[in-house]
Design an enzyme around this catalytic site. Structure first.
Site, PDB file in Angstrom:
ATOM      1  N   SER A  13     -40.312  28.669 -17.228  1.00 30.40           N
ATOM      2  CA  SER A  13     -40.530  27.189 -17.113  1.00 30.40           C
ATOM      3  C   SER A  13     -41.772  26.745 -17.408  1.00 30.40           C
ATOM      4  CB  SER A  13     -39.973  26.842 -15.563  1.00 30.40           C
ATOM      5  OG  SER A  13     -40.719  25.656 -15.311  1.00 30.40           O
ATOM      6  N   TRP A 182     -40.232  18.347  -6.706  1.00 28.74           N
ATOM      7  CA  TRP A 182     -39.907  18.956  -7.959  1.00 28.74           C
ATOM      8  C   TRP A 182     -40.732  18.466  -9.288  1.00 28.74           C
ATOM      9  CZ3 TRP A 182     -36.074  16.412 -11.713  1.00 28.74           C
ATOM     10  CH2 TRP A 182     -35.773  17.281 -12.900  1.00 28.74           C
ATOM     11  N   GLY A 183     -41.248  19.330 -10.020  1.00 22.11           N
ATOM     12  CA  GLY A 183     -41.928  19.078 -11.146  1.00 22.11           C
ATOM     13  C   GLY A 183     -43.610  19.178 -10.699  1.00 22.11           C
ATOM     14  N   ASN A 184     -44.309  19.084 -12.150  1.00 23.58           N
ATOM     15  CA  ASN A 184     -45.744  19.262 -12.166  1.00 23.58           C
ATOM     16  C   ASN A 184     -46.369  17.955 -11.663  1.00 23.58           C
ATOM     17  OD1 ASN A 184     -44.936  18.131 -14.668  1.00 23.58           O
ATOM     18  ND2 ASN A 184     -47.205  18.275 -15.078  1.00 23.58           N
ATOM     19  N   ASP A 185     -45.294  16.740 -11.579  1.00 26.97           N
ATOM     20  CA  ASP A 185     -46.011  15.480 -11.477  1.00 26.97           C
ATOM     21  C   ASP A 185     -45.690  14.845 -10.263  1.00 26.97           C
ATOM     22  OD1 ASP A 185     -43.442  15.376 -11.754  1.00 26.97           O
ATOM     23  OD2 ASP A 185     -43.378  14.100 -13.445  1.00 26.97           O
TER      24      ASP A 185
END
Lengths: 198, 198
Positions: A13, A182-185
């Site tokens: 991912s 959820w996510g890098n942000d």
């Protein structure tokens, strides 16, 4: 009890790669420990009925731009990885569990993420994988053997099943107690959750 | 030429609602004009092979949390809307194009987003829709008639086709020139793009 949060990732991912780069500094600033949980993203997608954003061509094109923008923001190397081993990250994720058991996780984790998403290497090639591990000071033969132990396979399966049971549908995912991000942000939201979790 | 960016939205998209709340203030700070482009999200999803995040149960549960978190961050009302009219937003989106033509767009736009995602109303009910429009000072009969004009239908279709041709696969979407940004959480990148576009 000290604060902590879980970081669930799959080496296949690219957004997990970006999240991973930010995670140690974020954890330090938040005064929280990171619990690294290798999961098998393919199994998560299958169990939840989710699919990779790469499955929709227009979304895949956008994701390439979004990844490039985040890499520039973070000031890190990034390149798309074209190799088919990304369709089955099982050996790499078992390797992560094995590395945790033999005390080589930090070196393994950084070496694999870098090899896949900064150097764009074909880790489906045993020679290339072995070289990457050796450069990280890891005994490749020992690690590959450990990755085949039944208890290692079981632990990755349990990690993945637990993740699904707790609502995970993609990677990277973060858990602060039962709260999923959820996510890098979503580091801002994670920081708020950690601040609440005294 | 003054700076500008395009904001592509569908009233059925809760993240479009959240983006819409931030857009005027963002545009003011960036010194840029907003071009509001109503699109039919259902047609975009169909044409691109994309699907609503709500189609995956675990993702839908997460999205509800994520929406709640963003609404709290922005300090705005938000509630999930349970009514089936959300499965076909064609009349509402044609209404947006019609409102642009009759000079009532600002009032219509705010009234519809608020009715759907702050008040949680059933806009599939003609009486409820008419009341919402009247409260916003809009002549409901005139607007509903204008929404049925062939040129209005054509314009919405063209907006949607152009969006797809330019890489749009979901909503909200923003375009700065040819650069696409997806979601309510990419304003930082949009600001950078606007700063580059002298």
């Amino acid at each position: 009890m000290a604060k902590s949060f879980e970081f669930l990732f799959d080496y296949g991912s690219p957004f997990s790669y970006l999240a991973n780069i930010q995670t140690p500094g974020f954890a330090r600033r938040a005064g929280a420990a990171v619990i690294y949980r290798p999961i098998l993203l393919g199994a998560v997608l299958k169990a939840t009925g989710n699919s990779s954003p790469m499955a929709v061509p227009a979304k895949a094109r956008y994701m390439a731009d979004d990844l490039r923008r985040w890499a520039a923001r973070y000031g890190v190397e990034f390149r798309m990885n074209p190799y088919p081993f990304l369709g089955n990250t099982l050996p790499l994720m078992r390797g992560a569990v094995a590395a945790q058991r033999v005390g080589a996780f930090g070196a393994y984790h950084d070496a694999i993420f870098r090899a896949v998403w900064a150097d764009g290497l074909d880790l489906g090639d045993r020679g290339v994988l072995g070289d990457a591990l050796r450069r990280a000071g890891i005994d490749a033969a020992t690690l590959v053997a450990a990755a085949e132990l039944p208890e290692v396979k079981d632990e990755l399966r349990r990690n993945t099943e637990n993740a699904i049971a707790r609502g995970v549908f993609g990677a990277p995912s973060f858990l602060v107690g039962d709260e999923l991000y959820w996510g890098n942000d979503r580091f801002d939201f994670i920081a708020e959750a950690l601040a609440r979790s005294v």
